[in-house]
Write a protein that holds these residues in place. Structure first.
Motif, PDB file in Angstrom:
ATOM      1  N   ARG A   1       0.828  -1.196   0.000  1.00 60.36           N
ATOM      2  CA  ARG A   1       0.000   0.000   0.000  1.00 60.36           C
ATOM      3  C   ARG A   1       0.866   1.251   0.000  1.00 60.36           C
ATOM      4  O   ARG A   1       2.047   1.194   0.328  1.00 60.36           O
ATOM      5  CB  ARG A   1      -0.924  -0.011   1.223  1.00 60.36           C
ATOM      6  CG  ARG A   1      -2.039  -1.030   1.149  1.00 60.36           C
ATOM      7  CD  ARG A   1      -2.950  -0.979   2.364  1.00 60.36           C
ATOM      8  NE  ARG A   1      -2.255  -1.424   3.571  1.00 60.36           N
ATOM      9  CZ  ARG A   1      -1.857  -0.632   4.545  1.00 60.36           C
ATOM     10  NH1 ARG A   1      -2.078   0.656   4.491  1.00 60.36           N
ATOM     11  NH2 ARG A   1      -1.237  -1.125   5.594  1.00 60.36           N
TER      12      ARG A   1
ATOM     13  N   GLY B   1       2.388   2.587  -4.774  1.00 58.24           N
ATOM     14  CA  GLY B   1       1.493   2.033  -3.774  1.00 58.24           C
ATOM     15  C   GLY B   1       0.150   1.665  -4.390  1.00 58.24           C
ATOM     16  O   GLY B   1      -0.418   2.427  -5.176  1.00 58.24           O
TER      17      GLY B   1
ATOM     18  N   ARG C   1      -3.753   1.001  -4.121  1.00 56.38           N
ATOM     19  CA  ARG C   1      -4.934   1.269  -3.311  1.00 56.38           C
ATOM     20  C   ARG C   1      -6.121   0.500  -3.864  1.00 56.38           C
ATOM     21  O   ARG C   1      -6.058  -0.113  -4.934  1.00 56.38           O
ATOM     22  CB  ARG C   1      -5.254   2.765  -3.317  1.00 56.38           C
ATOM     23  CG  ARG C   1      -4.147   3.627  -2.743  1.00 56.38           C
ATOM     24  CD  ARG C   1      -4.655   5.013  -2.430  1.00 56.38           C
ATOM     25  NE  ARG C   1      -5.108   5.735  -3.613  1.00 56.38           N
ATOM     26  CZ  ARG C   1      -5.874   6.816  -3.571  1.00 56.38           C
ATOM     27  NH1 ARG C   1      -6.297   7.281  -2.409  1.00 56.38           N
ATOM     28  NH2 ARG C   1      -6.235   7.439  -4.675  1.00 56.38           N
ATOM     29  N   LYS C   2      -7.219   0.542  -3.119  1.00 61.00           N
ATOM     30  CA  LYS C   2      -8.440  -0.102  -3.596  1.00 61.00           C
ATOM     31  C   LYS C   2      -8.858   0.512  -4.926  1.00 61.00           C
ATOM     32  O   LYS C   2      -8.719   1.704  -5.159  1.00 61.00           O
ATOM     33  CB  LYS C   2      -9.579   0.088  -2.584  1.00 61.00           C
ATOM     34  CG  LYS C   2      -9.368  -0.656  -1.279  1.00 61.00           C
ATOM     35  CD  LYS C   2     -10.534  -0.424  -0.342  1.00 61.00           C
ATOM     36  CE  LYS C   2     -10.323  -1.144   0.982  1.00 61.00           C
ATOM     37  NZ  LYS C   2     -11.444  -0.908   1.922  1.00 61.00           N
TER      38      LYS C   2
ATOM     39  N   GLU D   1      -4.240  -5.094   6.196  1.00 63.42           N
ATOM     40  CA  GLU D   1      -5.446  -4.424   5.735  1.00 63.42           C
ATOM     41  C   GLU D   1      -5.983  -5.192   4.522  1.00 63.42           C
ATOM     42  O   GLU D   1      -5.276  -5.998   3.917  1.00 63.42           O
ATOM     43  CB  GLU D   1      -5.119  -2.984   5.329  1.00 63.42           C
ATOM     44  CG  GLU D   1      -4.726  -2.093   6.485  1.00 63.42           C
ATOM     45  CD  GLU D   1      -5.939  -1.547   7.222  1.00 63.42           C
ATOM     46  OE1 GLU D   1      -6.637  -0.692   6.659  1.00 63.42           O
ATOM     47  OE2 GLU D   1      -6.186  -2.006   8.346  1.00 63.42           O
TER      48      GLU D   1
ATOM     49  N   GLN E   1      -6.393  -4.348   1.540  1.00 61.43           N
ATOM     50  CA  GLN E   1      -5.593  -4.182   0.329  1.00 61.43           C
ATOM     51  C   GLN E   1      -4.296  -4.988   0.397  1.00 61.43           C
ATOM     52  O   GLN E   1      -3.828  -5.496  -0.621  1.00 61.43           O
ATOM     53  CB  GLN E   1      -5.298  -2.699   0.082  1.00 61.43           C
ATOM     54  CG  GLN E   1      -4.697  -2.404  -1.285  1.00 61.43           C
ATOM     55  CD  GLN E   1      -5.628  -2.768  -2.432  1.00 61.43           C
ATOM     56  OE1 GLN E   1      -6.734  -3.254  -2.238  1.00 61.43           O
ATOM     57  NE2 GLN E   1      -5.154  -2.552  -3.648  1.00 61.43           N
ATOM     58  N   ASP E   2      -3.724  -5.129   1.589  1.00 61.19           N
ATOM     59  CA  ASP E   2      -2.549  -5.988   1.749  1.00 61.19           C
ATOM     60  C   ASP E   2      -2.884  -7.422   1.350  1.00 61.19           C
ATOM     61  O   ASP E   2      -2.107  -8.094   0.667  1.00 61.19           O
ATOM     62  CB  ASP E   2      -2.069  -5.973   3.204  1.00 61.19           C
ATOM     63  CG  ASP E   2      -1.514  -4.621   3.620  1.00 61.19           C
ATOM     64  OD1 ASP E   2      -0.886  -3.962   2.776  1.00 61.19           O
ATOM     65  OD2 ASP E   2      -1.725  -4.232   4.777  1.00 61.19           O
TER      66      ASP E   2
END
Length: 486
Positions: free
Chosen positions: A206, A255, A257-258, A295, A297-298
């Motif tokens: 992320r 990074g 992200r969603k 998280e 996303q991870d």
């Protein structure tokens, strides 16, 4: 001898477009808005019979403070000092701006070989800007169009004598240079990686997890732009270096992200660039932030790496900020096992990119993950193992007729992939396939790596037909391709 050419200039003068033109493919992100490039991107360029390394740099800004633009400028100035030749690009249509004059003066002081080029020079609208460029005091400007490939012959003509000069210097120095090439001769370990074929490692995660800081720590120099702002890295930037004796090409990625939050065109390009880096990597290091690990996303990023069939290492960064280290490590391992069962056994390493702690463990984990990813098990061992697995836990008998597993072989590595010949493969439950995969992991020491297991019946079409190099002869016999050879 090869040489290094750094392309420098104000934002949006066409540096990345020219970079892509010289390397012959789209490596750098290109967009109409200025300031797209932030890091230093290297590529192997070819112009006629010249081969050299080209560096795409961030646009020079008239700032020297600790802002993002100031840090970008310092990174570019560092590239100028390191490069053998600087290609100073101006926008011919915009003409010479005051900042161009400032940067021309900097280049004269920092680099002995500066070539001036007026880009976007196609058409009469650029004539005035080309004439103004003479006033920079850097000699006659090359009239270029990076977008259309015009003016590259003139660039070649200016590079050629410099290349000859560098080659002559190298020839004079070479007899006095003592080069030790014996380092790898005594390496009798399982890993055989040569400099010509470095291991491909991608660092993903992320925004603001510390990816660029980690890579700078591994390189031992500030090559990647870092800072407190999230999303600094936009391109997937690769760098080749020697990591504790292992030749590696490492990729710093934007990074991720969603998808719902990725709205701007540029960020979409950045994320897709990172996804391509994962697909081309051999080992993927998923970097987590210790303060907010695992998280959603991870988990998506780690799952993506597994689905792409890459060896995966989980690294938890900013470990220096954690006070209760033992309790936190236990918690992380429990969460990892629960949330990412598909990566069971993959290494989880704690690191601090800021202090450098844990980087040796990360190196060892990456090497081991790579070795497992390349592991091959002989057909004889596999079938002895399969017999034992069947005795301990026979396959189910749907409709009262037991499924027979007749034969097993490994058809490829990277990641390890296996085929089992059996009756009624369509009736085999997923739970039994998981039983076999978990057994492979445990009994052949393949923790964490993706394992592909395919069940095939006698009448199934052979997907490996024609790929005789990767299809063992015994399997070919069972697939109806004639007697085994040898």
């Amino acid at each position: 001898m090869s040489f290094t050419l750094a392309i420098v200039g104000r934002p949006n003068v066409g540096k990345s477009t020219l970079f892509n033109r010289l390397v012959g493919k789209r490596l750098a992100l290109v967009d109409d808005q200025p300031g797209v490039t932030r890091d230093l991107r290297e590529g192997e360029a070819r112009l006629g019979d010249l081969k050299f390394t080209v560096i795409d740099t961030a646009g020079l800004e008239e700032v020297t403070d600790e802002s993002l633009q100031g840090r970008m400028r310092r990174l570019t100035e560092r590239a100028v000092e390191m490069a053998d030749i600087c290609l100073f690009l101006i926008d011919a249509r915009a003409g010479v701006l005051p900042s161009d004059e400032v940067f021309a003066d900097i280049l004269r002081r920092k680099n002995a070989h500066v070539i001036l080029a007026a880009n976007k020079a196609e058409g009469s609208a650029a004539d005035a800007g080309v004439i103004e460029a003479y006033g920079l005091g850097l000699g006659e400007p090359i009239r270029l169009s990076a977008e259309h490939g015009e003016g590259l012959n003139d660039l070649y003509s200016q590079l050629l004598p410099l290349a000859d000069e560098f080659e002559k210097r190298a020839a004079e120095i070479a007899p006095e240079t003592d080069v030790d090439v014996s380092d790898d001769d005594d390496d009798d370990g399982p890993r055989k990686i040569t400099q010509a074929n470095p291991m491909q490692v991608a660092v993903v995660g992320r925004p603001n997890a510390g990816k660029s800081t980690l890579i700078n720590a591994l390189l031992g120099e500030d090559k990647m732009l870092t800072g407190p702002e999230a999303g600094i890295t936009r391109d997937a930037i690769s760098t080749q270096f020697n990591w504790s004796g292992t030749p590696v090409r490492i990729w710093d990625t934007a990074g991720m992200r969603k998808k719902a939050k990725v709205q701007e065109k540029l960020e979409k390009l950045s994320v897709s660039d990172g996804l391509r880096a994962v697909k081309f990597a051999e080992v993927v290091v998923v970097l987590l932030d210790v303060e907010i690990p695992f998280e959603q996303q991870d988990l998506r990023i780690a799952d993506l790496a597994e689905r792409e069939g890459r060896a995966v290492v989980i690294a938890v960064n900013k470990w220096d900020l954690e006070d209760e280290k033992q309790d936190k490590l236990k918690e992380l391992k429990e969460e990892f096992a629960r949330l990412l069962p598909q990566l069971k056994g993959a290494p989880l390493i704690t690191v601090s990119a800021k202090t450098g702690r844990g980087l040796d463990r990360l190196h060892d984990a990456v090497i081991r993950a790579y070795d497992i990813w390349n592991r091959r098990v002989s057909t004889a061992r596999l079938n002895r193992w399969l017999t034992g697995m069947l005795e301990v836990h026979p396959p189910p008998a749907p409709g009262g007729k037991r499924i027979k597993l007749r034969y097993m072989t490994q058809v490829k590595t990277r990641p390890p992939a296996f085929v089992v010949m059996c009756s009624h493969p369509d009736k085999m439950p997923d739970s039994y396939k998981r039983y076999l995969v978990n057994g492979l992991r445990q009994d052949f020491d393949m923790p964490g790596t993706p394992i592909r297991l395919t069940l095939r019946g006698q009448g199934d079409k052979n997907p490996y037909k024609g790929k005789t190099k990767s299809t063992p002869s015994r399997l070919r016999k069972h697939l109806g391709k004639g007697p085994a050879g040898g």
